[in-house]
Design a protein around this motif. Structure first.
Motif, mmCIF file in Angstrom:
data_model
loop_
_atom_site.group_PDB
_atom_site.id
_atom_site.type_symbol
_atom_site.label_atom_id
_atom_site.label_comp_id
_atom_site.label_asym_id
_atom_site.label_seq_id
_atom_site.Cartn_x
_atom_site.Cartn_y
_atom_site.Cartn_z
ATOM 1 N N GLU A 96 0.750 8.019 -4.172
ATOM 2 C CA GLU A 96 1.875 8.541 -3.383
ATOM 3 C C GLU A 96 3.182 7.838 -3.771
ATOM 4 O O GLU A 96 3.801 7.152 -2.940
ATOM 5 N N LEU A 99 6.099 8.150 -1.416
ATOM 6 C CA LEU A 99 5.994 7.624 -0.052
ATOM 7 C C LEU A 99 5.900 6.099 -0.095
ATOM 8 O O LEU A 99 4.848 5.513 0.157
ATOM 9 N N ASN A 102 4.192 4.051 2.701
ATOM 10 C CA ASN A 102 2.749 4.109 2.898
ATOM 11 C C ASN A 102 2.050 2.951 2.205
ATOM 12 O O ASN A 102 2.603 2.317 1.291
ATOM 13 N N ASP A 121 0.870 5.291 7.013
ATOM 14 C CA ASP A 121 2.229 4.788 7.206
ATOM 15 C C ASP A 121 2.142 3.331 7.635
ATOM 16 O O ASP A 121 1.516 3.017 8.656
ATOM 17 N N THR A 128 2.067 10.468 7.578
ATOM 18 C CA THR A 128 2.225 10.570 6.128
ATOM 19 C C THR A 128 0.979 10.119 5.378
ATOM 20 O O THR A 128 0.962 10.137 4.145
#
Length: 295
Positions: A96, A99, A102, A121, A128
């Motif tokens: 990811e 992100l 995360n 998260d 997420t």
């Protein structure tokens, strides 16, 4: 009839913020686990009592043994190969990259050698996180709806059912693993009200029963393959993150715990919170599998 034959006892006093990911590694007859917030990998040898630790370069959610040697580590920055001999972490892939808030949180290895893991998260708020599968080509495949905190996954002994946890939602899900390794027929396996504790890491025993650590629930629970609550194992601390079956017969259960949610005063009053625990059972776990794909 209870399958638990002894009460949980602390075997390593760590008082750590967030221990997680216990895994019994047969090739060195030792338990490996991590301290996520402390950026540590730990190894406990029950035969000699030896305790070893390594520094991780980021928050580390799990280490799982690989067939090629060493481990695959789930870091906040993605998957990496961890070599205990050198202490090195070599990046493999980031599931990811879009992100950065995360982190990887928990993982398991399917009976055929593929890695499944979850993301979440780090602030424990945004939805997420997801369950992922590492493909043979090294590409991570998202395989669940989004959640704030994923835990698991865990596989049934035959590898045909995958369990994963929506911790804040209090739901343990079960899915069928299709021939193409996609997840189908997602369904609610069990639900735990928040006031009873938050379901954390799942583990499956040789009878196909699902064990769940309870965060802020002071217990570990054992459910039948049909989702029926069979047994509750009380603990002297309130946050149990996950269990693993170890020992020569896989009948010694190790449990990781946490204290990050406690105030300084509460930590002083509960010095065993954040320790590694163990207890004995009459039903064994399932022998672990080495990661063979994608690494």
């Amino acid at each position: 009839m209870s399958v638990v034959t002894s009460a949980p006892e602390s075997v390593w006093s760590l008082a750590a913020p967030l221990l997680e990911g216990p895994v019994w590694v047969a090739r060195d007859a030792a338990l490996w686990f991590v301290d996520i917030k402390g950026h540590k990998v730990h190894r406990y040898d029950p035969e000699t009592g030896d305790k070893s630790s390594w520094e991780a370069p980021a928050q580390v959610g799990f280490v799982l043994p690989a067939e090629r040697g060493g481990f695959v580590a789930g870091l906040q920055t993605g998957l990496a190969h961890f070599d205990p001999e050198t202490g090195s972490f070599t990046p493999l892939t980031d599931p990811e990259p879009h992100l950065p808030g995360n982190r990887l949180n928990d993982g398991t290895v399917c009976p055929d050698g593929r890695l499944w893991f979850g993301t979440m998260d780090d602030a424990e708020a945004a939805e997420t996180g997801a369950i992922h599968r590492l493909g043979a080509d090294g590409v991570c495949v998202p395989s669940s709806p989004p959640y704030s905190i994923t835990n698991g996954p865990a596989l049934s002994p035959d590898g045909r059912t995958l369990y994963h946890v929506d911790t804040l939602g209090g739901v343990i899900h079960a899915c069928d693993v299709a021939e193409d390794r996609s997840l189908t027929n997602r369904r609610e396996f069990a639900r735990i009200p928040n006031e009873e504790g938050y379901p954390d890491g799942p583990t499956v025993d040789a009878e196909g029963c699902v064990w769940i650590g309870l965060y802020m629930g002071s217990a570990v629970r054992r459910y039948s393959p049909a989702g029926e609550l069979l047994e509750v194992v009380p603990f002297p601390v309130d946050a149990i993150t996950k269990i693993a079956f170890g020992g020569p017969e896989l009948k010694t259960v190790y449990a990781t715990t946490a204290n990050k949610h406690l105030s300084a005063e509460a930590r002083a009053a509960n010095p065993r919170a954040g320790d590694l625990f163990r207890f004995e059972v009459s039903v064994p776990g399932v022998a672990g599998t080495l990661i063979r794909e994608g690494v």
